[in-house]
Motif scaffolding. Structure first.
Motif, short mmCIF file in Angstrom:
data_model
loop_
_atom_site.label_atom_id
_atom_site.label_comp_id
_atom_site.label_asym_id
_atom_site.label_seq_id
_atom_site.Cartn_x
_atom_site.Cartn_y
_atom_site.Cartn_z
N LYS B 150 0.84 -1.20 0.00
CA LYS B 150 0.00 0.00 0.00
C LYS B 150 0.87 1.25 0.00
N GLN B 151 1.90 1.25 0.86
CA GLN B 151 2.74 2.44 0.92
C GLN B 151 3.54 2.61 -0.37
N ARG B 152 3.93 1.51 -1.00
CA ARG B 152 4.62 1.64 -2.28
C ARG B 152 3.71 2.27 -3.32
N VAL B 153 2.43 1.81 -3.34
CA VAL B 153 1.48 2.42 -4.27
C VAL B 153 1.32 3.90 -3.92
N VAL B 181 12.98 -2.11 5.70
CA VAL B 181 14.28 -2.07 5.04
C VAL B 181 14.11 -2.14 3.52
N VAL B 182 13.21 -3.04 3.08
CA VAL B 182 12.95 -3.15 1.64
C VAL B 182 12.39 -1.84 1.11
N MET B 183 11.47 -1.26 1.87
CA MET B 183 10.83 -0.02 1.44
C MET B 183 11.86 1.11 1.33
N GLN B 184 12.81 1.13 2.28
CA GLN B 184 13.82 2.18 2.25
C GLN B 184 14.67 2.07 0.98
N GLN B 185 14.97 0.84 0.63
CA GLN B 185 15.76 0.62 -0.58
C GLN B 185 14.98 1.09 -1.82
N ILE B 186 13.71 0.70 -1.87
CA ILE B 186 12.89 1.08 -3.02
C ILE B 186 12.78 2.60 -3.10
N LEU B 187 12.56 3.22 -1.94
CA LEU B 187 12.44 4.68 -1.93
C LEU B 187 13.72 5.34 -2.43
N ASN B 189 15.90 4.13 -4.47
CA ASN B 189 15.96 3.96 -5.92
C ASN B 189 15.08 4.96 -6.65
N MET B 190 13.86 5.09 -6.16
CA MET B 190 12.92 6.00 -6.81
C MET B 190 13.44 7.44 -6.72
N TRP B 191 13.96 7.78 -5.56
CA TRP B 191 14.45 9.14 -5.35
C TRP B 191 15.59 9.45 -6.33
N GLN B 192 16.52 8.49 -6.49
CA GLN B 192 17.64 8.74 -7.39
C GLN B 192 17.17 8.83 -8.83
N ARG B 193 16.20 8.01 -9.17
CA ARG B 193 15.69 7.99 -10.53
C ARG B 193 14.97 9.29 -10.87
N PHE B 194 14.18 9.79 -9.93
CA PHE B 194 13.37 10.97 -10.21
C PHE B 194 14.10 12.27 -9.85
N ARG B 195 15.23 12.18 -9.20
CA ARG B 195 16.01 13.34 -8.77
C ARG B 195 15.12 14.36 -8.07
N PHE B 210 20.13 5.97 6.96
CA PHE B 210 20.18 5.19 5.73
C PHE B 210 19.72 5.99 4.52
N LEU B 211 18.68 6.82 4.73
CA LEU B 211 18.04 7.49 3.59
C LEU B 211 18.65 8.85 3.26
#
Ligand SMILES: Nc1ncnc2c1ncn2[C@@H]1O[C@H](COP(=O)(O)OP(=O)(O)O)[C@@H](O)[C@H]1O
Ligand SMILES: [Mg+2]
Lengths: 332, 291
Positions: B150-153, B181-187, B189-195, B210-211
């Motif tokens: 849900k939070q990923r969506v 931990v998984v969510m932090q990694q995904i976030l 990735n998204m952050w770097q991708r979208f700058r 970590f973030l």
């Protein structure tokens, strides 16, 4: 956004039905998720999870086994229902056969056989179908207009302080007056008998729909409204795409109650001032000493009412596919 | 095709100056935030950490446009944040997906408000869901998803409108440790991708280290900024880094700052109960420390 209002409507009918709160469901979910090691949903949340993994674990059953299990579960229920109805009809049969007169009098009451025989005749009567159709049309019109206005006003009153201040007092004053009390006034107000009956039907269903819509809007989870605003929704979009669907379970609770009250009001109005209609048919049968037709009229009224409530429930299930099926199996 | 990275690297500048928020009037007023000044540079990931009730959500809600400052200003790219808008995506502490919309329609919601037509919307939403590993669930209703999903969506939905900044209020607070931990990694990735610039609220020290590029530590009520700490750990960051001396030093430092605050927040209660002469000393303006 808005605090829960105190609606001071004290009359008993048209009560606000509590429907399962989505917010509650969501927070319960959140808790379930915080519990470490619960197995029902994928906790690791790795992207490899597939939809199949989401299905609750259920032992595979053969179709035959499933039908057998269903029968085992359902059969006693079916038997009890048959027994219950059988008892009722037997009582009716003997009461009318021996013309019981013990304070309540069955002397003039038609027997089940009379009713069945008359029904067989009426099946071929165009006049009877016309009466049914006229009643249904009045319901569709009155209830339809009540739905349109009740939901629209409910959304506005629930969402906007100004609309609440301007409109709510009017409705609060009119609300305790039963629809039937409007009959003489309605006959004077409206140009035809037909429109006044539709008006009575409308009045009966309007208030439950209005109140439940207001209640629905007030119980919309504020975070959904915030989310909508953050995603760029303007006022109209917010109303139509966030508040309306969020309030829909409550609105449908209102529609279910409203449909019941609409029939009550319609039949009474038809009996008092009607021409045509199934309520008129039933009253006319009394005047014409067609006693079996009274029972037929009553049974048909019951069935039409049931069909209309069923229609609402069906529509609700269609419009709210996100709800678990049992949640809006209404308390009609 | 929808450009998935259409934010240039000079936008998404959050500036908060001498911000104060008080709720209520006169004697019963609560001062939630007091004289906070902070900044998130374009493309930067900044966390705010502090004990609960210290005004973190209030601070974020000012930037989101839900709460009006009593004093001071909050701007994004020079524009006052006086009302909410799609230029600031928000991920909430509670799950906030629309339960009546499928996962994909949830993601499409913001695009629909922008007037994008149906097939483009669908295409954009599917691309984003694919990036988050959620494409298989596009036709599910939120109720059918786990909390992490849900939070990923929610994150994907907030990113769909290509906002300048992403505001996140303890988005992983309700998740279990592994999912988090998984969510932090995904976030990341998204952050770097979208700058995109991110202002992230948390009360989890590891999460903030970590973030983030930088972490602000807030004091308990009234919330002020007590310290600003730069996280010099290289990226990409991995969970293994948690045992490096560098990481541990930062963590130790942050923990000390925060436990002082937590104790101070409970100070009123502890004073009478008496902890056997145990006292906490905090200077009049807190301790400002910079690594
Ligand atoms: N709308 C409001 N009205 C009154 N007080 C509020 C409101 N929102 C927050 N507060 C108060 O402001 C303080 C900070 O709240 P909040 O920003 O939610 O803290 P945090 O997110 O750090 O836990 C709390 O004491 C809270 O009770
Ligand atoms: Mg908070």
């Amino acid at each position: 956004m808005h605090t829960a209002p105190k609606l001071d409507f004290s009359a008993p009918d048209g009560a606000v039905l509590e429907t399962p709160r989505l917010t509650l469901a969501l927070s319960a979910e959140a808790k379930a998720d915080a519990t470490p090691g619960h197995q029902r949903r994928p906790t690791s949340d790795a992207s490899q999870a597939t939809p199949a993994q989401l299905a609750p674990a259920m032992p595979a059953l053969l179709p035959v086994q499933r039908i057998a299990a269903w029968l085992r579960g359902a059969l006693p229920g079916v038997l009890m229902t048959a027994l219950s109805l059988g008892l009722f009809i037997a009582f009716w049969y003997f009461a009318t056969k021996y013309r019981w007169d013990i304070y309540i009098r069955f002397t003039n009451i038609p027997s089940p056989g009379d009713v069945l025989a008359n029904a067989a005749n009426l099946v071929h009567s165009d006049k009877f179908y016309h009466n049914m159709w006229v009643s249904l049309r009045r319901i569709l019109l009155g209830f339809g207009i009540a739905t349109g206005l009740g939901v629209t006003f409910g959304l506005l009153i629930g969402q906007y302080r100004f609309a609440r201040g301007l409109l709510l007092p009017i409705f609060e004053v009119l609300r305790p007056i039963p629809a039937i009390a409007w009959v003489p006034m309605a006959i004077m107000l409206w140009p035809s008998n037909e429109t006044s009956i539709v008006f009575i039907t409308f009045l009966g269903s309007f208030f439950p729909i209005l109140l439940n819509t207001i209640h629905g809007v007030n119980s919309v989870d504020a975070v959904l409204v915030r989310a909508g605003r953050c995603l760029g929704a303007n006022e109209l979009a917010l109303l139509r795409q966030v508040i309306l669907p969020a309030a829909l379970p409550h609105i449908f609770a209102g529609l279910t109650i409203g449909m019941g009250v609409a029939w009550v009001s319609l039949i009474a109005a038809e009996m008092i001032s009607g021409q045509f209609g199934i309520g008129y048919f039933t009253w006319e049968a009394y005047s014409l000493i067609q006693y079996a037709d009274i029972a037929i009229g009553m049974i048909v009224i019951g069935m039409l009412g049931l069909a209309c409530s069923g229609g609402i429930r069906l529509l609700g299930n269609l419009l709210m596919p996100w709800l678990p099926a049992h949640a809006n199996r209404g308390r009609a | 095709m929808i450009p998935l990275v259409n934010k240039d690297s000079t936008t998404g500048h959050i500036r908060i100056e001498h911000l104060g928020v008080r709720f209520g009037r006169n004697s019963s007023a609560v001062e939630a935030v007091s004289d906070v000044s902070m900044e998130v540079m374009p493309g930067e990931f900044v966390s705010v950490i502090g004990p609960s009730g210290c005004g973190k959500s209030t601070l974020l809600n000012v930037v989101a446009g839900f709460v009006q400052p009593s004093v001071g200003t909050a701007t994004v790219d020079g524009k006052n944040t006086d009302k909410p808008g799609a230029d600031r995506g928000m991920v909430f502490q509670q799950y906030s997906l629309f339960p009546w919309l499928t996962v994909r329609k949830n993601v499409e919601f913001g695009l629909k408000q922008q007037g994008m037509d149906g097939s483009h919307r669908q295409q954009a939403a599917r691309t984003l869901l694919g990036l988050a590993g959620l494409l298989a669930f596009e036709n599910h209703y939120p109720e059918q998803l786990s909390g992490g999903m849900k939070q990923r969506v929610g994150i994907v939905r907030a990113l769909a409108t290509s906002p300048q900044v992403l505001l996140m209020d303890e988005p992983f607070g309700a998740l279990d440790a592994q999912t988090r931990v998984v969510m932090q990694q995904i976030l990341t990735n998204m952050w770097q991708r979208f700058r995109i610039s991110v202002l992230f609220i948390t009360h989890d020290i590891d999460e903030s280290i970590f973030l983030s590029d930088r972490v602000y530590v807030m004091t308990s009520r009234p919330g002020l900024i007590k310290a600003e700490i730069t996280i010099p750990l290289p990226r990409p960051r991995t969970p293994d880094m948690a045992s490096t001396p560098e990481y541990l030093a930062i963590k130790h430092h942050l923990r000390k700052l925060i436990s002082e605050e937590s104790l101070k927040a409970m100070g009123g209660e502890l004073k009478d109960g008496g902890l056997g002469g145990f006292t906490i000393e905090v200077g009049p303006h807190g301790v400002t420390e910079l690594i």
